[in-house]
Design a protein around this motif. Sequence first.
Motif, mmCIF file in Angstrom:
data_model
loop_
_atom_site.group_PDB
_atom_site.id
_atom_site.type_symbol
_atom_site.label_atom_id
_atom_site.label_comp_id
_atom_site.label_asym_id
_atom_site.label_seq_id
_atom_site.Cartn_x
_atom_site.Cartn_y
_atom_site.Cartn_z
ATOM 1 N N SER A 176 -2.165 9.730 6.122
ATOM 2 C CA SER A 176 -3.328 10.122 5.247
ATOM 3 C C SER A 176 -2.986 10.192 3.614
ATOM 4 O O SER A 176 -2.022 9.205 2.908
ATOM 5 C CB SER A 176 -2.765 11.864 4.890
ATOM 6 N N ASP A 177 -3.993 10.178 2.723
ATOM 7 C CA ASP A 177 -4.234 9.275 1.548
ATOM 8 C C ASP A 177 -3.550 10.730 0.010
ATOM 9 O O ASP A 177 -3.910 11.521 0.429
ATOM 10 C CB ASP A 177 -5.392 9.719 1.150
ATOM 11 N N ILE A 178 -2.292 10.271 -0.135
ATOM 12 C CA ILE A 178 -1.923 11.031 -1.169
ATOM 13 C C ILE A 178 -2.741 11.161 -2.513
ATOM 14 O O ILE A 178 -2.569 10.308 -3.040
ATOM 15 C CB ILE A 178 0.235 9.709 -1.656
ATOM 16 N N TRP B 211 2.462 16.018 -2.575
ATOM 17 C CA TRP B 211 2.131 14.901 -1.168
ATOM 18 C C TRP B 211 2.504 14.019 -0.368
ATOM 19 O O TRP B 211 2.784 13.549 0.148
ATOM 20 C CB TRP B 211 0.250 14.757 -1.756
ATOM 21 N N ALA B 212 3.036 13.266 -1.880
ATOM 22 C CA ALA B 212 4.030 12.072 -2.078
ATOM 23 C C ALA B 212 5.580 12.711 -1.231
ATOM 24 O O ALA B 212 5.538 11.905 -0.138
ATOM 25 C CB ALA B 212 4.358 11.901 -3.625
ATOM 26 N N PHE C 261 7.897 11.932 4.787
ATOM 27 C CA PHE C 261 8.483 11.618 5.831
ATOM 28 C C PHE C 261 7.722 11.765 7.202
ATOM 29 O O PHE C 261 6.976 13.067 8.023
ATOM 30 C CB PHE C 261 8.125 13.748 6.460
ATOM 31 N N SER C 262 6.793 10.960 6.560
ATOM 32 C CA SER C 262 5.811 10.012 7.724
ATOM 33 C C SER C 262 5.885 8.929 8.147
ATOM 34 O O SER C 262 6.403 8.091 7.336
ATOM 35 C CB SER C 262 4.298 10.474 7.481
ATOM 36 N N PRO C 263 4.825 8.111 8.820
ATOM 37 C CA PRO C 263 5.074 6.973 9.465
ATOM 38 C C PRO C 263 5.181 5.540 8.285
ATOM 39 O O PRO C 263 5.123 4.592 8.227
ATOM 40 C CB PRO C 263 4.235 6.223 10.509
ATOM 41 N N LEU C 264 4.064 6.298 6.994
ATOM 42 C CA LEU C 264 3.486 4.935 6.501
ATOM 43 C C LEU C 264 2.955 6.400 4.807
ATOM 44 O O LEU C 264 2.472 7.314 4.995
ATOM 45 C CB LEU C 264 2.085 4.307 7.087
ATOM 46 N N MET C 265 2.916 5.745 3.983
ATOM 47 C CA MET C 265 3.004 6.388 2.237
ATOM 48 C C MET C 265 2.019 5.456 1.701
ATOM 49 O O MET C 265 2.341 3.863 1.681
ATOM 50 C CB MET C 265 4.193 6.189 1.792
ATOM 51 N N ARG C 266 0.825 5.687 1.745
ATOM 52 C CA ARG C 266 -0.424 4.925 0.890
ATOM 53 C C ARG C 266 -1.219 5.689 0.299
ATOM 54 O O ARG C 266 -1.234 7.310 0.552
ATOM 55 C CB ARG C 266 -1.677 4.961 2.537
ATOM 56 N N THR C 267 -1.440 5.061 -1.296
ATOM 57 C CA THR C 267 -2.173 6.029 -2.103
ATOM 58 C C THR C 267 -3.762 5.867 -2.256
ATOM 59 O O THR C 267 -3.721 4.887 -1.778
ATOM 60 C CB THR C 267 -1.236 6.300 -3.537
#
Length: 668
Positions: free
Chosen positions: A496-498, A517-518, A523-529
Amino acid sequence: MISFSKQNGRLSVFYNQLKILEHSDSCPLITLKQGKETVDMYRGNYFIEDETITTLPLGSYLLSESYSEGRGVSTLTFSAGQTSFSLELSERDGRLHLRCSPLPAPYNRLALRLFATEQECVWGCGEQFSHFNLRGKNYPLWTQEQGVGRNKQTEITRTADRLDRAGGDYHTTFYPQPTFVSSRRYFVHADTYGYADFDFSNPGCHQLEFWDVPAGIVISVKPTLLEVVQDISRLLGRQQYLPSWVYDGIILGMQGGTQTCLEKLEKMQNASVKVAALWLQDWEGEKYTSFGKRLRWNWQWDRQLYPGLDREIVRLREEGVRVLGYINPYVLVDHPLYEEALRLDLLGKRVDGSVYLVDFGEFDAAIVDFTKPEAVAWYKEVIKRELIGFGLSGWMADFGEYLPTDVVLAGGKDAMLEHNRWPGYWAEVNKAAIEECGKSDEILFFMRAGCVQSLASCPMMWAGDQNVDWSEDDGLPSVLTATLSLAMSGMGLNHSDIGGYTTLYGMKRSKELLIRWAEQAAFSPLMRTHEGNRPKDNWQFDSDQETIEAIARMTDVHVQLKPYLMHLVAENADQGIPVIRPIFLHYELESFMSVKDSYLLGRDLLVAPVLEAGANSVVVTLPDDEWVHLFTKVEYHGGRHCIEAPLLRPPVFYRKASSFASLFSSIQ
């Protein structure tokens, strides 16, 4: 094995000894309807009404047996007067297959009842944001904007409805899928893209209504719910491995031009933030509306806004930082790509032959007609030339859910039937362009709109346009519900969008929300803001030093988990086990079957994010196992625990017996 039972005027159909269908005169298995729909679309929000003209329950039945292609086929013919309808039942590849006969005139709706129990739980139907256990409600399956707020009882949704017809409801979603899983350990998948309504509100049956008769209905019964979920993607398709660079840091969403973005990157790197990529959604240019900052939908580099970006992409990649962009399946009117597609006759049309222009909110764009092979080939070349050739390592492949039902498509295909399929076409275009360039191991695209084809064609979903708030239906908590619902539909990769996206009606992203949110995204497959649609109203990843340090901290945790995350993505690709999964897939207990505020990241991490503003603790129910708090190293047994959760110490636990225990124990 298929078997039948006739008792007290009831016909029951069993598969592998589980009752699936039940028919009686008072509760017929098949009902035919004649309906007339009205469809109104406003900026991706659909208002669909159906007037029922005739309803015909089919009370009588006849059961016959035959053989076809070496398999036994059981045919149930239901009738009322001179009208009849048949279901063929056969077993293939360890699943029950139902094949429907065509609908007799004048009927154009099929209602099929499945046997249910009052205590049964139901999950899936694609991406559902409000409810994880779908029991007790009906779910229209139609891809559209998710809506703002998504709860008619909230002021935000009422305001969005009043001002812009955009409020949404509990069932509105970018990604519907005619697939559900029952706690009785089976799944049902209907092979149709037509409008459908799955009603789980009756204690004794599930009623599935179709406006397009499915090509087939598949039912799979397995010994465990985990095996049921695995069999969905075995049937429908699985996501691929992710490029290795995805795990090496956070993807920072930023915009505003070359110099602005490079300064932001330098600021974050000076604070030791591990940055995997910059996501520049406005690489093709800006467009401002009353909604906020939008993008110029002409998928070519904006040299004025991003001077020298072609050189910077090369330099940044040598330093380990990728650059991502943005694209969607429409082209902005009176711009070069629109003019080219118009000249080549590749755009959807109106009945009078003119180009169908869609209102996307104070600007118009045309639909590239993916039912036309020449249009598919052309758009793949656009992606190859303008995105891949430019050096982008990925992009957001946005939209896909807007196809109007009155657009005229190539070959006379009915847009009402193509509407739900459209996100799959769009996913296939992106995947094929990347594969034809031999870049599948390097390039990542992600989508919000989806359909059953997404399982095989889209490597990563994202949860769309959440509010920048804590609301259950459309804020941070809804991301968990959406991901778990997708997992139960066979789609194992989502993020999701952080911080969320939608910034309207007085909503503004707080510092606390962004950090919490961060924490979840780590603890997800991808971090993206994402900056959101009104960046100046929102707290951003670089708004103060404390926030930068928080982003650095959670990104460090995410990067340290790389070996584990790669293992989980491989499990998803090879075995169909989703990366983020409901607790009950490994601890199949009734007490976990409606849990949507905590989840398992793989087999060995249990995550219970903070989902309320101002909360400094979380009540967590741990399964019967030995658990260790990832950050405090305190050990816990199964049961209910109140866990302190100050900022940057979310309640996360690893299984003591995990083969990754040494990795987890090293995280401080």
